[in-house]
Design a protein around this motif. Structure first.
Motif, PDB file in Angstrom:
ATOM      1  N   PHE A 258       0.852  -1.188   0.000  1.00 40.28           N
ATOM      2  CA  PHE A 258       0.000   0.000   0.000  1.00 40.28           C
ATOM      3  C   PHE A 258       0.885   1.234   0.000  1.00 40.28           C
ATOM      4  N   GLN A 259       0.363   2.317  -0.501  1.00 43.26           N
ATOM      5  CA  GLN A 259       1.143   3.541  -0.612  1.00 43.26           C
ATOM      6  C   GLN A 259       1.285   4.245   0.738  1.00 43.26           C
ATOM      7  N   PRO A 260       2.343   5.105   0.835  1.00 43.16           N
ATOM      8  CA  PRO A 260       3.086   5.767  -0.237  1.00 43.16           C
ATOM      9  C   PRO A 260       4.092   4.866  -0.941  1.00 43.16           C
ATOM     10  N   GLY A 261       4.418   5.306  -2.193  1.00 45.39           N
ATOM     11  CA  GLY A 261       5.414   4.604  -2.974  1.00 45.39           C
ATOM     12  C   GLY A 261       6.792   5.178  -2.722  1.00 45.39           C
ATOM     13  N   ILE A 262       7.693   4.975  -3.677  1.00 46.46           N
ATOM     14  CA  ILE A 262       9.063   5.464  -3.530  1.00 46.46           C
ATOM     15  C   ILE A 262       9.046   6.995  -3.526  1.00 46.46           C
ATOM     16  N   PRO A 263       9.503   7.621  -2.427  1.00 44.67           N
ATOM     17  CA  PRO A 263       9.357   9.079  -2.283  1.00 44.67           C
ATOM     18  C   PRO A 263       9.980   9.886  -3.419  1.00 44.67           C
ATOM     19  N   SER A 264      11.146   9.461  -3.909  1.00 43.77           N
ATOM     20  CA  SER A 264      11.846  10.243  -4.938  1.00 43.77           C
ATOM     21  C   SER A 264      11.150  10.185  -6.287  1.00 43.77           C
ATOM     22  N   ARG A 265      10.154   9.308  -6.411  1.00 43.85           N
ATOM     23  CA  ARG A 265       9.467   9.159  -7.693  1.00 43.85           C
ATOM     24  C   ARG A 265       8.044   9.717  -7.647  1.00 43.85           C
ATOM     25  N   ASP A 290      -1.868  -6.113  10.418  1.00 44.13           N
ATOM     26  CA  ASP A 290      -1.188  -6.724  11.575  1.00 44.13           C
ATOM     27  C   ASP A 290      -2.136  -7.638  12.347  1.00 44.13           C
ATOM     28  N   LYS A 291      -3.380  -7.194  12.482  1.00 44.19           N
ATOM     29  CA  LYS A 291      -4.352  -7.961  13.262  1.00 44.19           C
ATOM     30  C   LYS A 291      -4.641  -9.321  12.652  1.00 44.19           C
ATOM     31  N   ILE A 292      -4.590  -9.418  11.328  1.00 44.70           N
ATOM     32  CA  ILE A 292      -4.880 -10.714  10.694  1.00 44.70           C
ATOM     33  C   ILE A 292      -3.604 -11.438  10.276  1.00 44.70           C
ATOM     34  N   GLY A 293      -2.431 -10.845  10.630  1.00 46.78           N
ATOM     35  CA  GLY A 293      -1.166 -11.520  10.399  1.00 46.78           C
ATOM     36  C   GLY A 293      -0.661 -11.488   8.976  1.00 46.78           C
ATOM     37  N   SER A 294      -1.104 -10.542   8.177  1.00 43.57           N
ATOM     38  CA  SER A 294      -0.675 -10.481   6.774  1.00 43.57           C
ATOM     39  C   SER A 294       0.569  -9.617   6.615  1.00 43.57           C
ATOM     40  N   LEU A 295       1.519 -10.138   5.840  1.00 39.46           N
ATOM     41  CA  LEU A 295       2.728  -9.377   5.537  1.00 39.46           C
ATOM     42  C   LEU A 295       2.410  -8.278   4.532  1.00 39.46           C
ATOM     43  N   TYR A 296       3.197  -7.204   4.555  1.00 39.56           N
ATOM     44  CA  TYR A 296       2.990  -6.084   3.639  1.00 39.56           C
ATOM     45  C   TYR A 296       4.273  -5.285   3.512  1.00 39.56           C
ATOM     46  N   GLY A 321      -4.713   9.561  -3.648  1.00 38.44           N
ATOM     47  CA  GLY A 321      -4.849   8.295  -4.352  1.00 38.44           C
ATOM     48  C   GLY A 321      -4.107   7.197  -3.610  1.00 38.44           C
ATOM     49  N   ILE A 322      -4.737   6.035  -3.485  1.00 39.45           N
ATOM     50  CA  ILE A 322      -4.124   4.915  -2.765  1.00 39.45           C
ATOM     51  C   ILE A 322      -4.099   3.686  -3.670  1.00 39.45           C
ATOM     52  N   LEU A 323      -2.920   3.154  -3.887  1.00 38.49           N
ATOM     53  CA  LEU A 323      -2.750   1.914  -4.633  1.00 38.49           C
ATOM     54  C   LEU A 323      -2.609   0.752  -3.659  1.00 38.49           C
ATOM     55  N   PHE A 324      -3.389  -0.306  -3.886  1.00 37.44           N
ATOM     56  CA  PHE A 324      -3.212  -1.561  -3.162  1.00 37.44           C
ATOM     57  C   PHE A 324      -2.762  -2.617  -4.167  1.00 37.44           C
ATOM     58  N   GLU A 325      -1.760  -3.391  -3.804  1.00 38.23           N
ATOM     59  CA  GLU A 325      -1.276  -4.488  -4.642  1.00 38.23           C
ATOM     60  C   GLU A 325      -1.206  -5.752  -3.790  1.00 38.23           C
ATOM     61  N   GLN A 326      -2.029  -6.716  -4.121  1.00 41.54           N
ATOM     62  CA  GLN A 326      -2.083  -7.997  -3.413  1.00 41.54           C
ATOM     63  C   GLN A 326      -1.379  -9.069  -4.240  1.00 41.54           C
ATOM     64  N   ALA A 327      -0.533  -9.875  -3.600  1.00 46.73           N
ATOM     65  CA  ALA A 327       0.049 -11.015  -4.295  1.00 46.73           C
ATOM     66  C   ALA A 327      -1.082 -11.869  -4.860  1.00 46.73           C
ATOM     67  N   SER A 328      -0.955 -12.256  -6.118  1.00 49.60           N
ATOM     68  CA  SER A 328      -2.077 -12.874  -6.823  1.00 49.60           C
ATOM     69  C   SER A 328      -2.000 -14.394  -6.820  1.00 49.60           C
ATOM     70  N   SER A 329      -3.133 -15.022  -6.536  1.00 49.50           N
ATOM     71  CA  SER A 329      -3.224 -16.474  -6.701  1.00 49.50           C
ATOM     72  C   SER A 329      -3.437 -16.833  -8.165  1.00 49.50           C
ATOM     73  N   ARG A 330      -3.825 -15.853  -8.995  1.00 53.18           N
ATOM     74  CA  ARG A 330      -4.052 -16.014 -10.432  1.00 53.18           C
ATOM     75  C   ARG A 330      -4.984 -17.177 -10.771  1.00 53.18           C
ATOM     76  N   GLY A 331      -5.713 -17.595  -9.781  1.00 48.16           N
ATOM     77  CA  GLY A 331      -6.658 -18.688  -9.921  1.00 48.16           C
ATOM     78  C   GLY A 331      -7.245 -18.925  -8.544  1.00 48.16           C
TER      79      GLY A 331
END
Length: 834
Positions: A258-265, A290-296, A321-331
């Motif tokens: 989740f954002q923020p992204g790379i500050p210099s960019r 943290d409550k559900i134990g998910s890495l980020y 604007g907030i970007l969320f990127e979840q590791a994908s199971s792709r199925g």
């Protein structure tokens, strides 16, 4: 042995959880729920996460929720290319719903006034899911989030609904989501298989990421060329949300970003406070995960530079604007570096951060409202300093391109004015009806700045997306900044394209200049009717009008239609294409006469487009979209897997977007070219042609040696050598058929490859050539800048009776690079003259 047993038991427990899902996996079991609100399973027929929800079922559930809950209203804002609805749910308390329009007006008024003391009002949050169709956990999480907001009776939810207006977009990309759901569901086994080699995790080309025409719609927030984008941009400007979320997926072996992204960019036009608020919002996500134990992770990989992305577009419009990127199971389930990754797990993370966003919005409500108010107040102060100044843009010979840029401005709530009178500035003529004036003193002045800026200095050399997008350059328009705003007449409220016409009926001939954007559409319609047409290879004058290279001649005699029928057909053609066709009553001109051999017969193109494995789908889709939606030109999509079995003799033109072909397909194409075909090739297709000895291109090789670069810096060094998307100036030989219809002797070209072609020793073979110092806007490394200088982006190579027309870079970039679309059309229509 114990480890194997543990893994087996873990896998079995995951399978059991996958097949026995209920809402308690996603929701806190202690939340009191309204039993009158239908659960997702009761409508779609399966638990959330057991199957990938299809878009029709998603729509069905959203309508059921709106019917059952007084917290939700629903609207259909339009349709996709495949006629799927573009839904928007407005979710807030029932009390707010009764006063919704007043809430909206007060919210917008706060962005228009310098004095605003009332921050005790709802914050506005736009939540959007799965703009990439095969990043499906977002839209599936939308089922759970919408249900929770409709059914939950706890105090937290009631407080959220009281203090928030939620603009809930359950699927940004209906066509792509439907395509991917079909793939994942039809390849699912009863015994779920997490092996990444399984067919379930290897979509067929082009995959479900894109929309119908294979566009990445998360690049269209600024140019707004697609129907899905136009619907959401209208909603955005209607409400000006304080937060906009964009739920995505990334590689299977990642975690959650989740954002923020790379500050210099971060783009320099984005206020520093924007990123500070983004970080504050991020604390809510961290606590929830943290409550559900998910890495980020955060402040890595992704950036906030290009304003055409959903997570960056709000940053230049007073929101966060907030970007969320979840590791994908792709199925449904897949092995990963972080263990077995299940589809429900990905959904739960997306749902969790959707709700943490709303908690953050309420917790930071006053800060967000004040930030937005001050953003526009400061923007107005900047604009006031520009009072009396304006930008003028246009093309005296191409009203349509000017119109389409104005159309974007209108969609982005930017005011512009008609030109009072024709004017010449810096040797460029701006004609009334072909030009517009943008006063700088207006609310969205910062948005104007980013759309028209040319930037060549940067704090970072890496970009997640493109580094330049200057719109007047993209449209190949003349423009000038800091002109007098008084050049404008009145604000354009009702924008309309120029009317087309035939000046009068002729019994001799008709002439159509080639400058206007839609002349290829007109010529195609003329040729489809079986009407003979010719193209002028030289300039001539008639009746005080100068006719440029590329003028189309339609003789009246020896046609299949009589003069009256021909006139009526051309009238219809001119009206549909918004062009003027001039009547000629004599063949005697100043210059070449109308019977001259310098008029060459134009033959109807029969076009095929290579698609499928080995072809870059984005580039193919942009060409398909251009021909199909703008020029009404029929194109056959040839799948590479079937190419050897197809009869290619019915096509005189084949377009090869960036990619490569196997040996048998290569031989098939080679034989077709040798027999007289024209292959129009782009980008990496040039390397394919070279390596397979279809053509001999001389590439200019780069010399880049890493000095004083540590191992840790290796990736950044390599990335900095890529041209991710910048704009360069090239000189034109306007007499060459590839440049017919282009008014000026210079053009702005978009470049995103490191392919540099050496110029031919004969100057007439270099009709397009980069200037010595070509950089107009964007980032390029010094070695690459040296490499591109005085190279060529276009060449023609003969192969027996046929030819290869080669472009180093995409001339149809993302549907908004109007200014170079004519290059492809010239290659198609004037292929025999090249």
């Amino acid at each position: 042995m114990k480890n194997i047993l543990f893994i087996t038991l873990l896998f079995c427990s995951l399978l059991k959880a996958q097949n026995n899902l209920d809402l308690s996996y996603y929701l806190n079991e202690n939340i009191p729920l309204d039993k009158n609100i239908p659960t997702p399973e009761s409508i779609i027929g399966h638990p959330v996460g057991k199957w990938h929800v299809t878009h029709d079922k998603l729509v069905q559930y959203m309508y059921a929720l709106a019917k059952a809950s007084d917290r939700i209203s629903i609207e259909n804002r339009g349709s996709t290319f495949e006629d799927r609805p573009l839904l928007l749910l407005t979710i807030t308390s029932s009390e707010n719903h009764k006063n919704l329009e007043n809430i909206r007006e007060n919210h917008i008024n706060a962005t228009n006034n310098d004095t605003e003391n009332n921050f005790d009002r709802p914050v506005v949050v736009y939540q959007g899911f799965s703009i990439h169709g095969n990043e499906a956990s977002g839209s599936n999480a939308a089922l759970v989030a919408a249900y929770y907001l409709a059914a939950s009776q706890d105090d937290l939810t009631k407080n959220i609904l009281k203090n928030t207006v939620i603009l809930f977009d359950p699927c940004f990309n209906p066509d792509g989501l439907q395509r991917f759901a079909y793939w994942a569901n039809t390849n699912k086994s009863i015994n779920l298989n997490p092996d990444p080699n399984d067919r379930e995790y290897d979509e067929v080309w082009p995959g479900g990421r894109t929309n119908h025409y294979w566009f990445d719609m998360n690049r269209d927030w600024l140019p707004v060329q697609l129907p899905e984008s136009r619907a959401r941009i209208a909603t955005f400007h209607k409400w000006l949300p304080n937060i906009l979320t964009d739920h995505h997926e990334m590689g299977t072996n990642s975690s959650f970003f989740f954002q923020p992204g790379i500050p210099s960019r971060t783009h320099p036009l984005t206020p520093k406070l924007n990123q500070e608020l983004t970080a504050k919002i991020g604390n809510y996500h961290a606590e929830a995960l943290d409550k559900i134990g998910s890495l980020y992770f955060t402040e890595e990989s992704y950036d906030d530079f290009y304003y055409g992305k959903g997570s960056t577009f709000p940053d230049i419009n007073g929101g966060i604007g907030i970007l969320f990127e979840q590791a994908s199971s792709r199925g449904h389930i897949q092995e990963s570096d972080n263990g077995i990754l299940t589809f429900p797990f990905t959904i739960r993370n997306q749902y969790t951060t959707a709700i943490s966003t709303l908690k953050a919005a309420v917790g930071l409500r006053e800060e967000l409202l004040k930030y937005q108010h001050n953003f526009f107040k400061n923007a107005r102060n900047e604009a006031t300093k520009q009072n009396g100044k304006a930008i003028i843009f246009g093309n005296e010979k191409d009203a349509a391109s000017t119109y389409h840029l104005a159309e974007i401005l209108k969609r982005q709530n930017i005011k512009f004015y008609d030109l009072k009178n024709d004017v010449t500035l810096s040797n460029k003529t701006y004609k009334k009806g072909y030009s517009f004036v943008i006063p700088k003193n207006q609310k969205n002045t910062r948005l104007i700045n980013t759309m028209f800026e040319k930037r060549t200095t940067f704090t970072d050399s890496l970009f997640y997306d493109i580094s330049a997008w200057s719109f007047p350059l993209a449209f190949n328009l003349d423009y000038q900044e800091n002109v007098n705003a008084s050049l404008g007449n009145k604000e354009v409220k009702d924008l309309k394209p120029k009317s087309g016409q035939v000046t009068e009926k002729s019994n001799y001939a008709y002439l159509m200049q080639w400058h206007e954007y839609y002349t290829p559409k007109a010529l195609n319609n003329i040729l489809k009717k079986g009407i003979r047409a010719k193209v002028a290879k030289k300039v001539f004058s008639l009746n005080n009008t100068t006719y440029d290279y590329g003028t189309i001649l339609i003789p009246v005699q020896n046609q299949k239609y009589n003069s009256d029928e021909l006139y009526e057909i051309l009238k219809t053609v001119s009206e549909e294409s918004h062009i003027t066709i001039n009547a000629a009553n004599t063949g005697l001109t100043s210059g070449i006469d109308l019977g001259s051999r310098s008029f060459e017969t134009v033959k109807k193109p029969e076009i095929a487009l290579l698609v499928g494995e080995g072809i870059r789908s984005y580039d193919a889709g942009e060409i398909w979209h251009l021909l199909d939606t703008r020029y009404n030109i029929m194109v056959t999509k040839l799948n590479t897997k079937d190419l050897t079995r197809k009869n290619l003799n019915r096509y005189n033109t084949i377009i090869f977007p960036s990619g490569s072909l196997n040996k048998s397909n290569t031989e098939k194409i080679k034989t077709w070219i040798e027999n007289g075909g024209t292959l129009i090739s782009y980008s990496n297709a040039l390397k394919w042609a070279n390596s397979n000895e279809l053509a001999k291109f001389e590439f200019k090789k780069q010399k880049q040696i890493a000095k004083n670069i540590s191992y840790e810096q290796k990736s950044n060094f390599s990335g900095a050598q890529l041209i991710k998307g910048a704009i360069f100036e090239a000189e034109l030989d306007r007499s060459h058929p590839i440049n017919f219809g282009i008014k000026n002797d210079k053009i702005a070209l978009f470049k995103s490859t490191n392919i540099f072609l050496k110029a031919d020793k004969n100057s007439y073979n270099n009709p397009i050539k980069y200037t010595k110092n070509p950089l107009l806007s964007g980032y390029i490394s010094k070695p690459n800048l040296d490499s591109i200088s005085e190279t060529v982006p276009f060449q023609i190579k003969r192969l027996k009776q046929g030819k290869i027309v080669a472009f180093t870079d995409n001339t149809n970039f993302r549907a908004f690079w109007y200014g170079t679309n004519k290059l492809l059309m010239n290659a198609i229509f004037f292929r025999e003259e090249l």
